[in-house]
Design a protein around this motif. Structure first.
Motif, short mmCIF file in Angstrom:
data_model
loop_
_atom_site.label_atom_id
_atom_site.label_comp_id
_atom_site.label_asym_id
_atom_site.label_seq_id
_atom_site.Cartn_x
_atom_site.Cartn_y
_atom_site.Cartn_z
N GLY A 93 29.05 30.77 51.60
CA GLY A 93 30.44 30.70 52.03
C GLY A 93 31.40 30.81 50.88
O GLY A 93 32.40 31.53 50.94
N PHE A 94 31.10 30.10 49.78
CA PHE A 94 31.99 30.12 48.62
C PHE A 94 31.97 31.46 47.90
O PHE A 94 32.99 31.91 47.37
N VAL A 95 30.80 32.10 47.87
CA VAL A 95 30.72 33.43 47.24
C VAL A 95 31.55 34.44 48.03
O VAL A 95 32.30 35.25 47.46
N ALA A 96 31.44 34.38 49.37
CA ALA A 96 32.25 35.26 50.23
C ALA A 96 33.74 34.99 50.02
O ALA A 96 34.55 35.92 49.93
N ALA A 97 34.10 33.70 49.92
CA ALA A 97 35.51 33.34 49.70
C ALA A 97 35.99 33.82 48.34
O ALA A 97 37.14 34.29 48.20
N PHE A 98 35.12 33.72 47.32
CA PHE A 98 35.49 34.16 45.97
C PHE A 98 35.82 35.65 45.95
O PHE A 98 36.85 36.07 45.41
N PHE A 99 34.94 36.45 46.56
CA PHE A 99 35.20 37.89 46.60
C PHE A 99 36.41 38.23 47.45
O PHE A 99 37.13 39.20 47.17
N SER A 100 36.66 37.44 48.49
CA SER A 100 37.83 37.69 49.33
C SER A 100 39.13 37.44 48.54
O SER A 100 40.14 38.10 48.78
N ILE A 101 39.08 36.48 47.61
CA ILE A 101 40.26 36.22 46.78
C ILE A 101 40.51 37.40 45.84
O ILE A 101 41.65 37.86 45.69
N LEU A 102 39.44 37.90 45.22
CA LEU A 102 39.58 39.05 44.32
C LEU A 102 40.11 40.27 45.06
O LEU A 102 40.97 41.01 44.56
N ILE A 103 39.57 40.47 46.29
CA ILE A 103 40.00 41.62 47.09
C ILE A 103 41.37 41.37 47.71
O ILE A 103 42.21 42.26 47.82
N GLY A 104 41.59 40.12 48.13
CA GLY A 104 42.81 39.80 48.86
C GLY A 104 44.07 39.83 48.03
O GLY A 104 45.15 40.13 48.54
N LEU A 105 43.96 39.49 46.74
CA LEU A 105 45.15 39.46 45.88
C LEU A 105 45.95 40.77 45.94
O LEU A 105 47.18 40.74 46.08
N PRO A 106 45.29 41.95 45.86
CA PRO A 106 46.08 43.20 45.96
C PRO A 106 46.35 43.64 47.40
O PRO A 106 47.44 44.08 47.73
#
Length: 321
Positions: A93-106
C-alpha cells in the motif's frame, strides 16, 4: 437524517448478506460463489480509491496501475525475500502511495478529460515496466506459486492462523477481504465527514475559490490521491495472494475502467456506492454468460440504460411512501 438512515440500512443489508452467505456456501460447498464474493470485496476496496478521487473532482482511470504495483510488491517480498504477507500487505500500500505521489505531483494539475487520459495510460505503462523488469518480476512469465498468508501472532498469541493449515483457505480469504473492505470504507467515510473532506469537496466545486480562501489545494490533491492509491495497492496485494500468482496482465486498462463503473453504478454521491456497484456488475456479468456471444451486447445495453435512468447510481433509488 433520512439520507443517513437510508445509507445505514443499505450498509447493514450488504454486510448481513456478505457475512451470512459464505457460511451457507461453506456448508453446501459452493466455493466458486465464495470466490466470487471475495473478489467483490477486493474490487470494492480498490474502487473506494477511485471514489475518493471523484470526490476531489478528478476522474481516476488508472487505479489498475496501483493495484498492479501493490500486487508485484507483495509477490516479490513474499517469494524472493521471504517476508511475511502481513508486512508485505502494508508495504504494498505504501509503495503504491509513494509512486502515486511522484506521478501525482505533475498530473494532478490537470483537470477533466486531460487528467483522465493521462491516468488511463498508467496501467499500460506499469504493465510494460513489469514485462521489462525481468530480474525482479520474471517478465511475461509472472510470479507463480505465491505462498498462502502465514500465521500472524502477537506476544506468542495467534491472532490469525496460517492459511495453509486451514481446511478451507477460501473462507479465510473471504473474511480477510471483507474486514479490509469494511476498514477501508470506514476510513474513507470518516475522511469525507472530517474537515479535510469538506476541503476536498470544495476542490470538486471550485478550486480557484478554495485557493483564494487559503486552502492548500496542491497538498490536498496529492494526499487524497495517495490514499486512493494505497487502497489500490492493498487490494491488489490481497487478490494475488488469493490467486497465488501475478502477471503483467493481472490488472489491465479494462479493470481500471471497471473500477470507475462500479463507483458510477453504485452512486458517486454515496461513500458505499462502490460496494453495491461491484456486487451487481460482477455477478450480472456472470449471469449473462448463458447468452454466449450476446453477453457483451446485453451487458453494455443494461449499463447504458442504467446510466440514462439512474444517473446518480442505484443508491439514489427511493421508494415512495
Amino acid at each position: 437524517m433520512e439520507k443517513r438512515e437510508f445509507i445505514l440500512r443499505v450498509i447493514i443489508a450488504i454486510v448481513f448478506l456478505l457475512v451470512i452467505i459464505p457460511v451457507i456456501l461453506l456448508v453446501i460447498q459452493r466455493n466458486d460463489f465464495l470466490y466470487g464474493i471475495t473478489s467483490v470485496a477486493i474490487l470494492a476496496t480498490i474502487s473506494a480509491g477511485v471514489w475518493l478521487s471523484f470526490y476531489m473532482g478528478r476522474i481516476n482511470m488508472g487505479q489498475g496501475a496501483y493495484a498492479l504495483i501493490g500486487a508485484y510488491t507483495t509477490a516479490v517480498l513474499v517469494v524472493q525475500y521471504d517476508i511475511s504477507f502481513w508486512i508485505a500487505l502494508f508495504v504494498s500500500g505504501f509503495v503504491a502511495a509513494f509512486f502515486s505521489i511522484l506521478i501525482g505531483l505533475p498530473i494532478l494539475r490537470l483537470r477533466g478529460v486531460y487528467f483522465s487520459m493521462v491516468t488511463l495510460t498508467l496501467t499500460e505503462v506499469v504493465r510494460l515496466i513489469a514485462i521489462a523488469l525481468v530480474p525482479l518480476t520474471n517478465g511475461p512469465s509472472g510470479i507463480t506459486n505465491i505462498p498462502l498468508p502465514g500465521e500472524l501472532s502477537l506476544f506468542g498469541i495467534t491472532i490469525i492462523p496460517d492459511f495453509a493449515t486451514l481446511q478451507n483457505s477460501k473462507i479465510a480469504f473471504y473474511y480477510l477481504a471483507v474486514v479490509v473492505m469494511i476498514i477501508s470504507f470506514a476510513v474513507v467515510h470518516r475522511l469525507v465527514n472530517s474537515r479535510m473532506g469538506i476541503l476536498l469537496k470544495s476542490l470538486q466545486q471550485n478550486e480557484e475559490l478554495a485557493s483564494s480562501f487559503g486552502v492548500n489545494i496542491a497538498y490536498l490533491r496529492v494526499i487524497s490521491y495517495a490514499i486512493s492509491s494505497f487502497l489500490g495497492g492493498i487490494g491488489g496485494a490481497i487478490f494475488i495472494n488469493l490467486t497465488q500468482s501475478v502477471y503483467p496482465t493481472t490488472f489491465q486498462v479494462a479493470d481500471s475502467i471497471n473500477y470507475m463503473l462500479y463507483t458510477f453504478l453504485g452512486g458517486l454521491a454515496y461513500v458505499f456506492g462502490p460496494i453495491l456497484g461491484a456486487f451487481v456488475l460482477y455477478f450480472s456479468w456472470d449471469m449473462l454468460f448463458i447468452f454466449k456471444e450476446y453477453q457483451l451486447l446485453i451487458y453494455s445495453s443494461i449499463m447504458i440504460l442504467l446510466m440514462l435512468f439512474l444517473p446518480n447510481g442505484i443508491l439514489s433509488l427511493r421508494l415512495k411512501k
